[in-house]
Design a protein around this motif. Structure first.
Motif, PDB file in Angstrom:
ATOM      1  N   SER A   7       0.919  -1.136   0.097  1.00 45.15           N
ATOM      2  CA  SER A   7       0.034   0.021  -0.086  1.00 45.15           C
ATOM      3  C   SER A   7       1.082   1.263   0.094  1.00 45.15           C
ATOM      4  O   SER A   7       1.980   1.192  -0.485  1.00 45.15           O
ATOM      5  N   ARG A   8       0.382   2.313   0.599  1.00 48.37           N
ATOM      6  CA  ARG A   8       1.376   3.299   0.396  1.00 48.37           C
ATOM      7  C   ARG A   8       0.993   4.476   1.509  1.00 48.37           C
ATOM      8  O   ARG A   8      -0.291   4.810   2.012  1.00 48.37           O
ATOM      9  N   MET A   9       2.044   4.893   1.886  1.00 51.42           N
ATOM     10  CA  MET A   9       2.090   6.009   2.970  1.00 51.42           C
ATOM     11  C   MET A   9       2.071   7.288   2.075  1.00 51.42           C
ATOM     12  O   MET A   9       3.126   7.562   1.468  1.00 51.42           O
ATOM     13  N   LEU A  10       0.948   7.873   2.116  1.00 58.19           N
ATOM     14  CA  LEU A  10       0.850   8.872   1.419  1.00 58.19           C
ATOM     15  C   LEU A  10       0.484  10.152   2.519  1.00 58.19           C
ATOM     16  O   LEU A  10       0.325   9.968   3.727  1.00 58.19           O
ATOM     17  N   LEU A  11       1.839   6.912   2.332  1.00 54.38           N
ATOM     18  CA  LEU A  11       2.013   7.444   2.548  1.00 54.38           C
ATOM     19  C   LEU A  11       2.593   7.666   2.491  1.00 54.38           C
ATOM     20  O   LEU A  11       3.005   6.458   2.689  1.00 54.38           O
ATOM     21  N   LEU A  12       1.493   6.212   1.782  1.00 52.09           N
ATOM     22  CA  LEU A  12       1.379   6.563   2.644  1.00 52.09           C
ATOM     23  C   LEU A  12       2.050   6.787   2.501  1.00 52.09           C
ATOM     24  O   LEU A  12       1.403   6.050   2.498  1.00 52.09           O
ATOM     25  N   SER A  13       3.503   5.735   1.546  1.00 50.68           N
ATOM     26  CA  SER A  13       3.946   5.577   1.654  1.00 50.68           C
ATOM     27  C   SER A  13       4.124   5.550   1.128  1.00 50.68           C
ATOM     28  O   SER A  13       4.092   4.235   0.885  1.00 50.68           O
ATOM     29  N   SER A  14       3.620   4.515   2.547  1.00 50.15           N
ATOM     30  CA  SER A  14       3.497   4.765   2.075  1.00 50.15           C
ATOM     31  C   SER A  14       3.586   4.821   1.239  1.00 50.15           C
ATOM     32  O   SER A  14       2.546   4.265   2.275  1.00 50.15           O
ATOM     33  N   LEU A  15       4.218   2.358   0.662  1.00 48.39           N
ATOM     34  CA  LEU A  15       4.903   2.180   0.704  1.00 48.39           C
ATOM     35  C   LEU A  15       4.777   2.320   0.602  1.00 48.39           C
ATOM     36  O   LEU A  15       4.428   1.237   0.718  1.00 48.39           O
ATOM     37  N   ALA A  83      -4.442  14.502  -7.195  1.00 47.52           N
ATOM     38  CA  ALA A  83      -3.167  14.059  -7.006  1.00 47.52           C
ATOM     39  C   ALA A  83      -2.624  14.386  -5.713  1.00 47.52           C
ATOM     40  O   ALA A  83      -3.011  15.594  -5.090  1.00 47.52           O
ATOM     41  N   ILE A  84      -1.949  13.794  -5.162  1.00 46.44           N
ATOM     42  CA  ILE A  84      -1.026  14.188  -3.921  1.00 46.44           C
ATOM     43  C   ILE A  84       0.336  14.573  -4.308  1.00 46.44           C
ATOM     44  O   ILE A  84       1.280  13.899  -4.959  1.00 46.44           O
ATOM     45  N   ASP A  92      -5.881  19.444  -7.654  1.00 50.56           N
ATOM     46  CA  ASP A  92      -6.584  18.960  -8.758  1.00 50.56           C
ATOM     47  C   ASP A  92      -5.618  18.562 -10.096  1.00 50.56           C
ATOM     48  O   ASP A  92      -4.600  19.178  -9.921  1.00 50.56           O
ATOM     49  N   GLN A  93      -6.043  17.293 -10.515  1.00 49.92           N
ATOM     50  CA  GLN A  93      -5.153  16.788 -11.505  1.00 49.92           C
ATOM     51  C   GLN A  93      -5.841  16.903 -12.720  1.00 49.92           C
ATOM     52  O   GLN A  93      -5.746  17.858 -13.562  1.00 49.92           O
ATOM     53  N   MET A  94      -6.542  15.805 -13.073  1.00 50.88           N
ATOM     54  CA  MET A  94      -7.297  15.924 -14.417  1.00 50.88           C
ATOM     55  C   MET A  94      -8.543  16.923 -14.200  1.00 50.88           C
ATOM     56  O   MET A  94      -9.079  17.527 -15.088  1.00 50.88           O
ATOM     57  N   ALA A  95      -8.863  17.309 -13.051  1.00 52.61           N
ATOM     58  CA  ALA A  95      -9.752  18.294 -12.694  1.00 52.61           C
ATOM     59  C   ALA A  95      -9.378  19.637 -12.928  1.00 52.61           C
ATOM     60  O   ALA A  95      -8.228  19.651 -12.300  1.00 52.61           O
ATOM     61  N   ALA A 194      -7.141   9.863  -4.331  1.00 55.82           N
ATOM     62  CA  ALA A 194      -5.757  10.377  -4.987  1.00 55.82           C
ATOM     63  C   ALA A 194      -4.976   9.324  -5.338  1.00 55.82           C
ATOM     64  O   ALA A 194      -4.062   9.436  -6.107  1.00 55.82           O
ATOM     65  N   ILE A 195      -4.941   8.238  -4.419  1.00 54.14           N
ATOM     66  CA  ILE A 195      -4.253   7.096  -4.829  1.00 54.14           C
ATOM     67  C   ILE A 195      -4.599   6.128  -5.878  1.00 54.14           C
ATOM     68  O   ILE A 195      -5.388   6.253  -6.573  1.00 54.14           O
ATOM     69  N   VAL A 196      -3.617   5.230  -6.142  1.00 53.95           N
ATOM     70  CA  VAL A 196      -3.598   4.781  -7.358  1.00 53.95           C
ATOM     71  C   VAL A 196      -4.877   3.960  -7.754  1.00 53.95           C
ATOM     72  O   VAL A 196      -5.192   3.634  -9.110  1.00 53.95           O
ATOM     73  N   THR A 197      -5.617   3.485  -7.028  1.00 52.48           N
ATOM     74  CA  THR A 197      -6.953   2.923  -7.013  1.00 52.48           C
ATOM     75  C   THR A 197      -7.843   3.554  -8.101  1.00 52.48           C
ATOM     76  O   THR A 197      -8.482   2.705  -9.074  1.00 52.48           O
TER      77      THR A 197
END
Length: 569
Positions: A7-15, A83-84, A92-95, A194-197
């Motif tokens: 996963s992610r540490m955003l943060l998460l990783s956060s990874l 996006a983060i 905002d990214q595509m928005a 904002a994460i990959v999903t």
């Protein structure tokens, strides 16, 4: 970035750099040193060679990715509505813009004009809605679908009770407007969104190639700053700038994500000039710190041992507490990992809002050195409760870990020695390939196997929800430990904690919400939901000619920020 952050540490990783990912309020790592000659290098020198480790990518499908190294590549090729950035803020990214209704339930996104996939075909609100809906379909089997849990009728969708959310809570109002309706208030929603999903994929590739579509990413898969030039499963992934990218174009003319061997081999390869980045093996840390190309950053990532509540004897809380308190985390951090990490009793890393400095370890033990006498006492009490008259009657304990992580191989050896010397328990250690162990971890959800105990590292976004609810709540995708999802004598108490997490998730009062998460975290620690060992950090060598590529807790480069990264002469 070669850590196996899930996963992610955003943060998460956060990874989980998350996971690590990662994935905040923390400051970024040491700034990238500038070259003596600040003149931008010629185009044929703008090639960034980045190592991905021993194995091929696990997946390049945004809906299926959970390892940081996969997510890092995916976020260069695909983008979403938001996006983060490296500082943890959501943009905002595509928005072009978005608005939120006064009750916090309806999010309306207006798209930037003339969006296109990398092959030049138009990208509309319908593509975005279709991609999110696909990620939530039970047929897709997304391990990160719970990132999107606040969306109205999410549970009905992921359990197959309804076939689609399109037109229900996922609405393409017209080609340029996306409306998303939540089932409950969620102050944190945009961060996991904002994460990959939720990234947008090109439906025509899935229609054409089915399950093998990620072998054809060069045919216009995404709309990110880069597009795939080639993908060789034995060598790696080559990316070039996407001529149809709607944002500022990258200055790098190629990014090569290369299979590079284990961390020691990668480190040696960097020193020969064949790579532009390399994680530092901990045994090399003292010498690396003296180099001008050395950089470090704390990571929003926790490394821990997970124990399956459905596998005996881990259904007994006191036995779990005994195993936790037998571990001297300070010794591991200092003697095994050479001071490169921070020993912790926390389930959330320092840097996440709501971090509780007053939290204690299991049974009220505050020290990260553990309490060996208390551990012995708890083991005897737990065995009596569980009906074991002697240690010899305990089931054989097996600990699975990432075999290509040489640092953690040493950690595992010390853990096994401490459990043996303090408790008299022999733990069998089993090294596994990263792709094998990740699949086994996911398969352990709801089952007594295939794993009893395993190494893991979680990175996620900088909100307590992403650390507590995401991993321990009822039905959470990463509740692979089966917390609250078992028939132990403590199951009801665990389910009460899950109810507390659910209440915190929907609480729009920031202070009250943090108090609820603090209380829940302490109970989770007492139950040894995880056996946290340390908060990870990233130490790396970076080519001094590479400008503006810095380490940071979130392990993320926002799509538009690639335009600031380049080589000088």
């Amino acid at each position: 970035m070669q850590r196996h952050t899930i996963s992610r540490m955003l943060l998460l990783s956060s990874l989980l750099c998350l996971f690590a990912l990662l994935v905040t309020a923390c400051a970024s790592g040491a700034p990238q040193s500038s070259s003596n000659n600040s003149t931008k290098a010629l185009a044929d020198k703008q090639i960034f060679r980045y190592p991905i480790g021993s194995s091929d990518f696990g997946t390049l499908d945004p809906a299926l990715a959970s390892l940081n190294i996969d997510i890092n590549a995916i976020e260069m090729v695909f983008t979403g509505l938001v996006a983060i950035k490296g500082d943890g803020s959501v943009v905002d990214q595509m928005a072009a813009s978005h608005s939120i209704s006064s009750d916090g339930l309806t999010y309306t996104f207006t798209l930037k004009p003339n969006l296109k996939f990398s092959d030049g075909t138009p990208l509309t609100a319908h593509d975005i809605v279709w991609s999110i809906n696909r990620a939530l379909s039970p047929a897709t089997k997304s391990p990160t679908a719970s990132y999107l849990e606040p969306i109205k009728d999410w549970e009905k969708m992921v359990t197959g009770k309804i076939n689609t959310l399109i037109g229900d809570s996922l609405i393409a109002k017209d080609d340029n407007t996306v409306v998303i309706v939540l089932g409950h208030p969620a102050a944190y929603f945009l961060t996991p969104f904002a994460i990959v999903t939720a990234l947008t994929v090109n439906k025509k590739l899935l229609d054409k190639y089915g399950n093998t579509w990620t072998d054809h990413l060069q045919e216009g898969a995404g709309a990110g700053p880069f597009m795939v030039q080639s993908y060789d499963h034995n060598k790696g992934l080559s990316l070039v700038p996407n001529p149809n990218y709607y944002g500022p174009k990258p200055k790098l003319q190629k990014v090569e994500l290369l299979r590079s061997g284990d961390i020691n081999t990668t480190y040696k390869t960097y020193q020969t000039g064949q790579l532009d980045y390399a994680a530092v093996p901990t045994v090399q840390l003292a010498s690396a710190e003296k180099r001008n190309d050395y950089h470090s950053s704390p990571a929003l990532a926790i490394v821990f041992i997970a124990m399956n509540y459905l596998a005996k004897p881990f259904d007994n809380i006191k036995i779990r507490q005994a195993l936790a308190l037998a571990v001297n985390k300070d010794l591991i951090a200092q003697n095994v990992l050479h001071g490169s990490v921070i020993p912790t009793n926390h389930l959330m890393p320092e840097g996440v809002p709501g971090y509780d400095k007053n939290l204690t370890g299991p049974a009220g033990v505050a020290s990260t050195k553990g309490d060996q006498e208390k551990a012995k006492q708890l083991l005897q009490e737990g065995m009596k409760e569980a009906g074991y008259s002697s240690i010899s009657q305990l089931p054989l304990l097996k600990l699975a870990y990432f075999g290509d992580d040489s640092d953690f191989t040493n950690v595992v050896a010390v853990l096994a020695q401490q459990w043996q010397s303090v408790l008299g328990i022999t733990v069998q250690t089993n090294a596994q390939n990263s792709d094998v162990i990740v699949q086994q971890i996911m398969n352990t959800t709801g089952n007594p196997g295939p794993l009893q105990m395993w190494q893991s590292e979680i990175g996620n976004y900088a909100d307590p929800q992403g650390w507590l609810s995401f991993n321990f709540a009822k039905g959470a995708a990463f509740n692979t430990m089966n917390y609250g999802q078992n028939k132990s004598s403590d199951a009801a108490a665990q389910q009460a904690v899950q109810d507390e997490l659910q209440k915190a998730d929907v609480n729009l009062d920031p202070q009250a919400r943090m108090r609820q998460y603090n209380e829940a975290e302490q109970k989770l620690v007492n139950d040894v939901g995880w056996l946290p060992l340390y908060q990870a950090a990233t130490q790396a060598l970076i080519n001094p000619k590479l400008q503006n590529f810095t380490l940071q807790p979130l392990d993320v480069v926002a799509p538009d920020d690639w335009s600031n990264i380049y080589f000088v002469k």
